[in-house]
Design a protein around this motif. Structure first.
Motif, PDB file in Angstrom:
ATOM      1  N   SER A 253       0.847  -1.186   0.000  1.00 11.15           N
ATOM      2  CA  SER A 253       0.000   0.000   0.000  1.00 11.15           C
ATOM      3  C   SER A 253       0.886   1.240   0.000  1.00 11.15           C
ATOM      4  CB  SER A 253      -0.917  -0.028   1.234  1.00 11.15           C
ATOM      5  OG  SER A 253      -1.778   1.080   1.246  1.00 11.15           O
ATOM      6  N   ASN A 254       0.275   2.355   0.391  1.00  9.05           N
ATOM      7  CA  ASN A 254       1.058   3.569   0.608  1.00  9.05           C
ATOM      8  C   ASN A 254       1.699   3.512   1.987  1.00  9.05           C
ATOM      9  OD1 ASN A 254       0.347   6.685   1.975  1.00  9.05           O
ATOM     10  ND2 ASN A 254       1.976   6.427   0.492  1.00  9.05           N
ATOM     11  N   LEU A 255       2.951   3.880   2.047  1.00 12.56           N
ATOM     12  CA  LEU A 255       3.687   3.994   3.303  1.00 12.56           C
ATOM     13  C   LEU A 255       4.009   5.475   3.487  1.00 12.56           C
ATOM     14  CD1 LEU A 255       5.187   2.419   5.603  1.00 12.56           C
ATOM     15  CD2 LEU A 255       7.194   2.445   4.121  1.00 12.56           C
ATOM     16  N   TRP A 256       3.453   6.076   4.521  1.00 12.06           N
ATOM     17  CA  TRP A 256       3.677   7.516   4.714  1.00 12.06           C
ATOM     18  C   TRP A 256       4.559   7.776   5.932  1.00 12.06           C
ATOM     19  CZ3 TRP A 256       2.194   9.158   9.429  1.00 12.06           C
ATOM     20  CH2 TRP A 256       1.118   8.525  10.067  1.00 12.06           C
ATOM     21  N   PHE A 257       5.256   8.892   5.872  1.00 10.03           N
ATOM     22  CA  PHE A 257       6.129   9.307   6.966  1.00 10.03           C
ATOM     23  C   PHE A 257       5.911  10.784   7.258  1.00 10.03           C
ATOM     24  CE2 PHE A 257       8.391   5.757   5.097  1.00 10.03           C
ATOM     25  CZ  PHE A 257       8.910   5.079   6.186  1.00 10.03           C
ATOM     26  N   ASP A 258       5.843  11.123   8.528  1.00  6.69           N
ATOM     27  CA  ASP A 258       5.970  12.510   8.956  1.00  6.69           C
ATOM     28  C   ASP A 258       7.362  12.659   9.549  1.00  6.69           C
ATOM     29  OD1 ASP A 258       3.454  13.271   8.124  1.00  6.69           O
ATOM     30  OD2 ASP A 258       2.519  12.790  10.043  1.00  6.69           O
ATOM     31  N   ASN A 259       7.993  13.809   9.297  1.00  7.11           N
ATOM     32  CA  ASN A 259       9.424  13.942   9.555  1.00  7.11           C
ATOM     33  C   ASN A 259       9.773  15.279  10.193  1.00  7.11           C
ATOM     34  OD1 ASN A 259      10.318  11.598   7.474  1.00  7.11           O
ATOM     35  ND2 ASN A 259       8.734  12.879   6.562  1.00  7.11           N
ATOM     36  N   LEU A 260      10.784  15.260  11.026  1.00  6.96           N
ATOM     37  CA  LEU A 260      11.318  16.494  11.603  1.00  6.96           C
ATOM     38  C   LEU A 260      12.371  17.064  10.663  1.00  6.96           C
ATOM     39  CD1 LEU A 260      11.602  15.171  15.225  1.00  6.96           C
ATOM     40  CD2 LEU A 260      10.405  17.291  14.648  1.00  6.96           C
ATOM     41  N   VAL A 261      12.217  18.340  10.297  1.00  7.41           N
ATOM     42  CA  VAL A 261      13.175  19.016   9.423  1.00  7.41           C
ATOM     43  C   VAL A 261      13.466  20.410   9.962  1.00  7.41           C
ATOM     44  CG1 VAL A 261      12.379  17.761   7.376  1.00  7.41           C
ATOM     45  CG2 VAL A 261      11.400  20.007   7.912  1.00  7.41           C
ATOM     46  N   ILE A 262      14.576  20.971   9.498  1.00  5.12           N
ATOM     47  CA  ILE A 262      14.957  22.328   9.885  1.00  5.12           C
ATOM     48  C   ILE A 262      14.684  23.254   8.693  1.00  5.12           C
ATOM     49  CG2 ILE A 262      16.803  23.825  10.738  1.00  5.12           C
ATOM     50  CD1 ILE A 262      18.291  21.299  11.651  1.00  5.12           C
ATOM     51  N   PRO A 263      13.668  24.111   8.771  1.00 12.45           N
ATOM     52  CA  PRO A 263      13.382  25.015   7.653  1.00 12.45           C
ATOM     53  C   PRO A 263      14.390  26.156   7.585  1.00 12.45           C
ATOM     54  CG  PRO A 263      11.893  25.468   9.464  1.00 12.45           C
ATOM     55  CD  PRO A 263      12.700  24.252   9.870  1.00 12.45           C
ATOM     56  N   LYS A 264      14.408  26.826   6.468  1.00 14.37           N
ATOM     57  CA  LYS A 264      15.369  27.909   6.253  1.00 14.37           C
ATOM     58  C   LYS A 264      15.171  29.077   7.213  1.00 14.37           C
ATOM     59  CE  LYS A 264      12.607  30.239   2.675  1.00 14.37           C
ATOM     60  NZ  LYS A 264      12.596  30.722   1.280  1.00 14.37           N
ATOM     61  N   THR A 265      14.033  29.118   7.897  1.00 10.02           N
ATOM     62  CA  THR A 265      13.744  30.193   8.849  1.00 10.02           C
ATOM     63  C   THR A 265      14.408  29.978  10.201  1.00 10.02           C
ATOM     64  OG1 THR A 265      11.727  28.975   9.427  1.00 10.02           O
ATOM     65  CG2 THR A 265      11.507  30.734   7.809  1.00 10.02           C
ATOM     66  N   ALA A 266      15.065  28.837  10.410  1.00  6.31           N
ATOM     67  CA  ALA A 266      15.603  28.466  11.721  1.00  6.31           C
ATOM     68  C   ALA A 266      16.683  29.430  12.204  1.00  6.31           C
ATOM     69  CB  ALA A 266      16.161  27.052  11.657  1.00  6.31           C
ATOM     70  N   LYS A 267      16.677  29.656  13.523  1.00  4.69           N
ATOM     71  CA  LYS A 267      17.662  30.551  14.141  1.00  4.69           C
ATOM     72  C   LYS A 267      18.315  29.947  15.381  1.00  4.69           C
ATOM     73  CE  LYS A 267      15.251  34.746  12.588  1.00  4.69           C
ATOM     74  NZ  LYS A 267      14.530  35.976  13.016  1.00  4.69           N
ATOM     75  N   HIS A 268      17.590  29.079  16.084  1.00  2.54           N
ATOM     76  CA  HIS A 268      18.056  28.623  17.392  1.00  2.54           C
ATOM     77  C   HIS A 268      18.610  27.204  17.296  1.00  2.54           C
ATOM     78  CE1 HIS A 268      14.687  31.555  18.130  1.00  2.54           C
ATOM     79  NE2 HIS A 268      15.717  32.163  18.686  1.00  2.54           N
ATOM     80  N   PHE A 269      19.824  27.091  16.802  1.00  2.18           N
ATOM     81  CA  PHE A 269      20.355  25.784  16.433  1.00  2.18           C
ATOM     82  C   PHE A 269      20.743  24.923  17.639  1.00  2.18           C
ATOM     83  CE2 PHE A 269      20.675  28.293  12.613  1.00  2.18           C
ATOM     84  CZ  PHE A 269      20.194  27.411  11.666  1.00  2.18           C
ATOM     85  N   LYS A 270      21.171  25.530  18.724  1.00  2.00           N
ATOM     86  CA  LYS A 270      21.458  24.743  19.922  1.00  2.00           C
ATOM     87  C   LYS A 270      20.183  24.101  20.443  1.00  2.00           C
ATOM     88  CE  LYS A 270      25.583  27.219  21.529  1.00  2.00           C
ATOM     89  NZ  LYS A 270      26.191  28.015  22.637  1.00  2.00           N
ATOM     90  N   ALA A 271      19.104  24.868  20.435  1.00  2.00           N
ATOM     91  CA  ALA A 271      17.813  24.341  20.881  1.00  2.00           C
ATOM     92  C   ALA A 271      17.311  23.251  19.931  1.00  2.00           C
ATOM     93  CB  ALA A 271      16.796  25.466  20.980  1.00  2.00           C
ATOM     94  N   ILE A 272      17.533  23.457  18.637  1.00  2.00           N
ATOM     95  CA  ILE A 272      17.099  22.479  17.635  1.00  2.00           C
ATOM     96  C   ILE A 272      17.728  21.116  17.893  1.00  2.00           C
ATOM     97  CG2 ILE A 272      17.355  21.815  15.201  1.00  2.00           C
ATOM     98  CD1 ILE A 272      16.995  24.835  14.544  1.00  2.00           C
ATOM     99  N   TYR A 273      19.035  21.084  18.038  1.00  2.00           N
ATOM    100  CA  TYR A 273      19.718  19.798  18.208  1.00  2.00           C
ATOM    101  C   TYR A 273      19.466  19.206  19.597  1.00  2.00           C
ATOM    102  CZ  TYR A 273      21.712  20.244  13.635  1.00  2.00           C
ATOM    103  OH  TYR A 273      21.854  20.332  12.271  1.00  2.00           O
TER     104      TYR A 273
END
Length: 351
Positions: A253-273
């Motif tokens: 069938s269809n296999l779907w995924f929702d995913n965490l990504v970093i958009p180009k608007t990101a600023k807080h990289f320590k918090a992100i990781y």
């Protein structure tokens, strides 16, 4: 006069800073997360804030397209967002994503190999899997036996006349018709798509309704014997009716995924990781899966879930079924338009 001007400037600065804080845009101790509604355990958010010292500003969206448009148009300050697989591909192509710095990530081996390095993001350059699921058949065991619905083609049986509900989704309904013909759910050939639509027309006497969210209410109320919907929606239905079951046809069938990504608007990289590493920890991922109710790609977390959950073939099907299933590709606007047009014809002229 100078004192008045100075007071006005200070007041304006205070107002601007307050506005920015209200919009979740400032502060080194901030993480701006855009996610689907009710798609993370609130207790986990509080736990992350307490452990890390970062404050989470959570904003929700109700469609991939709405999230995409908002980021594309500017004016957002998202640090992380959660697009589905085809949208990851689209955002990467539009240069709207920042590659992951793998040197800052811990516990990547917690994710099962089946859920990594998928076609929409080879090598996981931009994304980490968050939740996953399938498209399948929900059946009511008061009216239908498991043996009667093991294949997509079973839905064409005359015994199901006026007894099937379909989720209102062009890609999915055209997709399972294609799959029933042994064709790819990412087919772009117009002739093959026309044949898939013609086959749907043959099934129309069995279709009781084509509906959206209300499909859950109808199935929970025994209004129909069968439905075609996503695994997450099936879980909600089953929670309200003990006679409902979910199956992924054996041909895939269809296999779907929702995913965490970093958009180009990101600023807080320590918090992100810090957040990515936090949500990757098995204990946290397991807690999140129990709250949300969707399938986790974190196989280390899966081992912490109750045996009844991790052995449930409805939501954790065998590897061979997963391997037979397809992830939707980001098709061209022309092809998407063709899918939509054929599907609309099917809906409008159902017998």
């Amino acid at each position: 006069m100078a004192a008045v001007i100075l007071a006005a400037v200070i007041g304006l600065a205070f107002w601007s800073n307050s506005l920015q804080k209200a919009q979740g845009a400032t502060g080194d101790n901030t993480l701006n997360l855009a996610n689907w509604g009710d798609y993370i355990d609130p207790a986990l958010v509080k736990k992350f804030e307490k452990e890390s010292g970062y404050h989470v500003n959570l904003e929700t969206f109700d469609s991939n397209e709405a999230m995409y448009t908002k980021i594309q148009q500017g004016g957002t300050s998202y640090d992380l967002t959660v697009p589905s697989e085809y949208m990851v591909e689209k955002m990467a192509r539009a240069k709207m994503l920042i590659p992951l710095d793998k040197s800052k990530l811990h516990g990547l081996n917690n994710y099962g190999s089946l859920y990594m390095n998928r076609s929409f993001d080879p090598g996981n350059k931009y994304s980490l899997p968050y939740f996953w699921g399938t498209l399948g058949i929900i059946y009511n065991d008061k009216f239908v036996s498991a043996e009667e619905v093991q294949h997509w083609n079973d839905l064409w049986s005359p015994k199901f006349k006026d007894n099937i509900m379909l989720i209102d989704s062009a890609r999915d309904i055209m997709g399972f018709s294609l799959r029933s013909m042994g064709k790819s759910m990412n087919t772009t050939d117009p002739n093959t798509l026309a044949l898939a639509k013609a086959k749907l027309d043959q099934m129309s006497p069995n279709v009781k309704a084509v509906v959206a969210d209300e499909i859950k209410m109808y199935m929970a109320a025994d209004e129909s014997a069968l439905a075609v919907d996503w695994s997450g929606e099936a879980a909600d239905m089953m929670a309200n009716n003990s006679h409902l079951r979910y199956v992924v046809p054996s041909e895939g069938s269809n296999l779907w995924f929702d995913n965490l990504v970093i958009p180009k608007t990101a600023k807080h990289f320590k918090a992100i990781y810090a957040f990515l590493n936090f949500i990757t920890k098995p204990k946290n991922a397991a807690q999140n899966a129990e709250y949300v109710g969707y399938s986790t790609p974190n196989t280390a977390a899966l081992k912490l879930l109750p045996k009844s959950v991790r052995n449930d073939k409805q939501f954790y099907p065998d590897a061979d079924v997963i391997k037979k299933s397809e992830v939707y590709k980001d098709l061209s606007p022309k092809t998407v338009g063709l899918y939509n047009d054929l599907y609309l014809e099917f809906k409008m002229y159902r017998r």
